[in-house]
Design a protein around this motif. Structure first.
Motif, PDB file in Angstrom:
ATOM      1  N   GLU A   1      -3.280   3.441 -13.155  1.00 16.71           N
ATOM      2  CA  GLU A   1      -3.010   2.821 -11.861  1.00 16.71           C
ATOM      3  C   GLU A   1      -1.581   2.312 -11.740  1.00 16.71           C
ATOM      4  O   GLU A   1      -1.005   2.350 -10.640  1.00 16.71           O
ATOM      5  N   LYS A   2      -0.964   1.833 -12.797  1.00 19.83           N
ATOM      6  CA  LYS A   2       0.423   1.373 -12.677  1.00 19.83           C
ATOM      7  C   LYS A   2       1.358   2.539 -12.369  1.00 19.83           C
ATOM      8  O   LYS A   2       2.270   2.411 -11.547  1.00 19.83           O
ATOM      9  N   GLN A   3       1.126   3.675 -13.014  1.00 16.47           N
ATOM     10  CA  GLN A   3       1.972   4.823 -12.719  1.00 16.47           C
ATOM     11  C   GLN A   3       1.702   5.362 -11.323  1.00 16.47           C
ATOM     12  O   GLN A   3       2.624   5.801 -10.633  1.00 16.47           O
ATOM     13  N   LEU A   4       0.447   5.316 -10.884  1.00 19.02           N
ATOM     14  CA  LEU A   4       0.150   5.707  -9.512  1.00 19.02           C
ATOM     15  C   LEU A   4       0.872   4.795  -8.523  1.00 19.02           C
ATOM     16  O   LEU A   4       1.335   5.238  -7.469  1.00 19.02           O
ATOM     17  N   ALA A   5       0.989   3.510  -8.881  1.00 18.99           N
ATOM     18  CA  ALA A   5       1.709   2.578  -8.019  1.00 18.99           C
ATOM     19  C   ALA A   5       3.192   2.945  -7.939  1.00 18.99           C
ATOM     20  O   ALA A   5       3.821   2.818  -6.879  1.00 18.99           O
ATOM     21  N   VAL A   6       3.760   3.402  -9.062  1.00 13.35           N
ATOM     22  CA  VAL A   6       5.144   3.883  -9.039  1.00 13.35           C
ATOM     23  C   VAL A   6       5.248   5.110  -8.144  1.00 13.35           C
ATOM     24  O   VAL A   6       6.160   5.235  -7.324  1.00 13.35           O
TER      25      VAL A   6
ATOM     26  N   ALA B   1       3.500   5.782  -5.691  1.00  9.93           N
ATOM     27  CA  ALA B   1       3.307   5.356  -4.308  1.00  9.93           C
ATOM     28  C   ALA B   1       4.471   4.539  -3.778  1.00  9.93           C
ATOM     29  O   ALA B   1       4.424   4.070  -2.635  1.00  9.93           O
ATOM     30  N   GLY B   2       5.507   4.347  -4.611  1.00  8.00           N
ATOM     31  CA  GLY B   2       6.686   3.639  -4.160  1.00  8.00           C
ATOM     32  C   GLY B   2       6.585   2.130  -4.194  1.00  8.00           C
ATOM     33  O   GLY B   2       7.434   1.433  -3.626  1.00  8.00           O
TER      34      GLY B   2
ATOM     35  N   CYS C   1       0.850  -1.188   0.000  1.00  2.12           N
ATOM     36  CA  CYS C   1       0.000   0.000   0.000  1.00  2.12           C
ATOM     37  C   CYS C   1       0.882   1.233   0.000  1.00  2.12           C
ATOM     38  O   CYS C   1       1.930   1.254   0.663  1.00  2.12           O
ATOM     39  N   GLY C   2       0.482   2.245  -0.755  1.00  2.00           N
ATOM     40  CA  GLY C   2       1.170   3.522  -0.749  1.00  2.00           C
ATOM     41  C   GLY C   2       0.166   4.650  -0.858  1.00  2.00           C
ATOM     42  O   GLY C   2      -0.953   4.459  -1.363  1.00  2.00           O
ATOM     43  N   VAL C   3       0.548   5.825  -0.379  1.00  2.00           N
ATOM     44  CA  VAL C   3      -0.345   6.977  -0.341  1.00  2.00           C
ATOM     45  C   VAL C   3       0.323   8.123  -1.102  1.00  2.00           C
ATOM     46  O   VAL C   3       1.469   8.480  -0.818  1.00  2.00           O
ATOM     47  N   VAL C   4      -0.387   8.677  -2.084  1.00  2.00           N
ATOM     48  CA  VAL C   4       0.196   9.713  -2.934  1.00  2.00           C
ATOM     49  C   VAL C   4      -0.780  10.866  -3.124  1.00  2.00           C
ATOM     50  O   VAL C   4      -2.000  10.671  -3.074  1.00  2.00           O
ATOM     51  N   PRO C   5      -0.273  12.072  -3.346  1.00  2.00           N
ATOM     52  CA  PRO C   5      -1.164  13.192  -3.660  1.00  2.00           C
ATOM     53  C   PRO C   5      -1.675  13.079  -5.091  1.00  2.00           C
ATOM     54  O   PRO C   5      -0.956  12.610  -5.990  1.00  2.00           O
ATOM     55  N   CYS C   6      -2.882  13.474  -5.329  1.00  2.57           N
ATOM     56  CA  CYS C   6      -3.439  13.482  -6.683  1.00  2.57           C
ATOM     57  C   CYS C   6      -2.860  14.668  -7.451  1.00  2.57           C
ATOM     58  O   CYS C   6      -2.903  15.805  -6.967  1.00  2.57           O
TER      59      CYS C   6
ATOM     60  N   SER D   1       1.231  12.897   5.426  1.00  2.00           N
ATOM     61  CA  SER D   1       2.491  12.646   4.723  1.00  2.00           C
ATOM     62  C   SER D   1       2.207  11.708   3.557  1.00  2.00           C
ATOM     63  O   SER D   1       1.157  11.049   3.519  1.00  2.00           O
ATOM     64  N   TYR D   2       3.141  11.654   2.615  1.00  2.00           N
ATOM     65  CA  TYR D   2       2.961  10.827   1.428  1.00  2.00           C
ATOM     66  C   TYR D   2       4.203   9.967   1.190  1.00  2.00           C
ATOM     67  O   TYR D   2       5.306  10.303   1.647  1.00  2.00           O
ATOM     68  N   ASP D   3       3.995   8.879   0.455  1.00  2.00           N
ATOM     69  CA  ASP D   3       5.110   8.005   0.128  1.00  2.00           C
ATOM     70  C   ASP D   3       5.980   8.615  -0.965  1.00  2.00           C
ATOM     71  O   ASP D   3       5.526   9.457  -1.752  1.00  2.00           O
ATOM     72  N   THR D   4       7.223   8.160  -1.018  1.00  2.00           N
ATOM     73  CA  THR D   4       8.183   8.639  -2.010  1.00  2.00           C
ATOM     74  C   THR D   4       8.077   7.789  -3.270  1.00  2.00           C
ATOM     75  O   THR D   4       8.052   6.548  -3.188  1.00  2.00           O
ATOM     76  N   PRO D   5       8.000   8.401  -4.445  1.00  2.00           N
ATOM     77  CA  PRO D   5       7.938   7.613  -5.678  1.00  2.00           C
ATOM     78  C   PRO D   5       9.128   6.669  -5.814  1.00  2.00           C
ATOM     79  O   PRO D   5      10.234   6.963  -5.338  1.00  2.00           O
ATOM     80  N   PHE D   6       8.890   5.538  -6.456  1.00  5.57           N
ATOM     81  CA  PHE D   6       9.964   4.575  -6.700  1.00  5.57           C
ATOM     82  C   PHE D   6      10.910   5.175  -7.724  1.00  5.57           C
ATOM     83  O   PHE D   6      10.494   5.582  -8.817  1.00  5.57           O
ATOM     84  N   ALA D   7      12.179   5.194  -7.409  1.00 10.53           N
ATOM     85  CA  ALA D   7      13.156   5.860  -8.278  1.00 10.53           C
ATOM     86  C   ALA D   7      13.785   4.865  -9.244  1.00 10.53           C
ATOM     87  O   ALA D   7      14.305   3.814  -8.836  1.00 10.53           O
TER      88      ALA D   7
END
Length: 307
Positions: free
Chosen positions: A136-141, A143-144, A19-24, A176-182
């Motif tokens: 959704e796949k990019q949102l998953a990225v 979300a880290g 699970c990850g949390v990201v801003p829209c 707070s939000y998760d860091t994108p997967f780099a």
């Protein structure tokens, strides 16, 4: 305001593996790549992908009040995820051996949303599982959770590509939000490209759906026939070739236990089924999307069964 740690704990308690949390926000770079993909005609028979492109890459347009996206994943790897014998002519993508994940994930996400509302009664949100224009796949990225592999699938360090995704779009910001997967961890590996029997995997993480076996066996069939390489519903070839899947664990959520073993059914067993028997045995699985007659046609189109 949403408590990120509370969201992550509630998601784990509901049976989500990640699970990850990201801003829209507007995913402008991804929208540009997607529009280029469309301009090349790689969507083939999937005309619905040409609609609502703006909404697809900006959740705030899809749900006007959206401020936060909660991206959840469940691993589904099972015995059939290891692949089939080369001579098999009745291969089924391993996710389809379990209950339809759309139904399962929707139930889990609605439960998660209600739990979050328990702590925040003013919270409003919507559930999404692969049936709306949402990247959704990019949102998953973002979300880290992982990166997009050469085969255009999400690759997670913990579970490889054998995951399904669902999202909540919520109308409040998080603390707070998760860091994108780099970056990408594919390195120089090209196994998925080399394994694809129809050459559907293109440079720059693009797929030509007109040459994709999964598209030909499930979706509206593209105009140009291709060899199905023994697949009758979906295709796991690129996943089976991915080294990130070699040592990933079997699924642990019992809701994703297989309802049947596709390796135990040859062409004769499929042809013995009538509509009633098919619905009784596979009515809860994704196979109902195609139906018996489509599956039988795919068996015929895939060529004769090997001795």
């Amino acid at each position: 305001m949403l408590d990120r740690q509370n969201i992550l704990k509630a998601a784990a308690d509901r049976g989500f593996d990640l699970c990850g949390v990201v801003p829209c926000r507007h995913l402008a770079e991804n929208e540009a790549r997607f529009r280029n993909w469309l301009s090349c005609g790689y969507q083939s028979s999937l005309g619905y992908l040409e609609r609502n492109t703006e909404k697809r890459f900006d959740p705030r347009l899809l749900v006007e009040s959206a401020r936060t996206a909660v991206v959840c994943a469940v691993a589904y790897k099972n015995r059939a995820s290891g692949g089939y014998a080369p001579e098999c002519r009745t291969k089924v993508a391993s996710y389809a051996a379990a209950c339809d994940y759309h139904t399962t994930l929707r139930g889990m996400l609605h439960g998660l949303l209600e739990e979050l509302r328990g702590a925040n009664p003013d919270l409003r949100g919507r559930v999404f599982v692969d049936t709306a224009p949402l990247a959704e796949k990019q949102l998953a990225v973002e979300a880290g959770l992982g990166w997009i592999g050469r085969q255009s699938l999400l690759v997670t360090p913990q579970y490889g590509t054998f995951v399904v995704l669902g999202e909540l779009l919520l109308d409040q910001e998080a603390d707070s939000y998760d860091t994108p997967f780099a970056g990408s961890r594919c390195g120089t590996c090209r196994r998925c490209i080399e394994a694809c029997p129809t050459g559907a995997i293109l440079p720059d993480r693009m797929i030509d759906t007109g040459r994709c076996i999964a598209c030909h066996t499930i979706e509206r069939q593209p105009d140009t026939p291709i060899g199905l390489n023994g697949w009758i519903f979906g295709c796991d070839t690129c996943q089976n070739a991915c080294p990130w899947n070699d040592r990933t664990p079997q699924h642990r959520n019992p809701s994703f236990d297989p309802l049947f073993d596709p390796r135990s059914m040859d062409a004769a067993a499929w042809r013995e089924l009538n509509e009633e028997a098919f619905a009784e045995r596979f009515g809860r699985t994704p196979l109902m999307r195609s139906g018996l007659q489509r599956i039988l046609k795919n068996i015929d189109d895939g060529g004769p069964e090997q001795p």
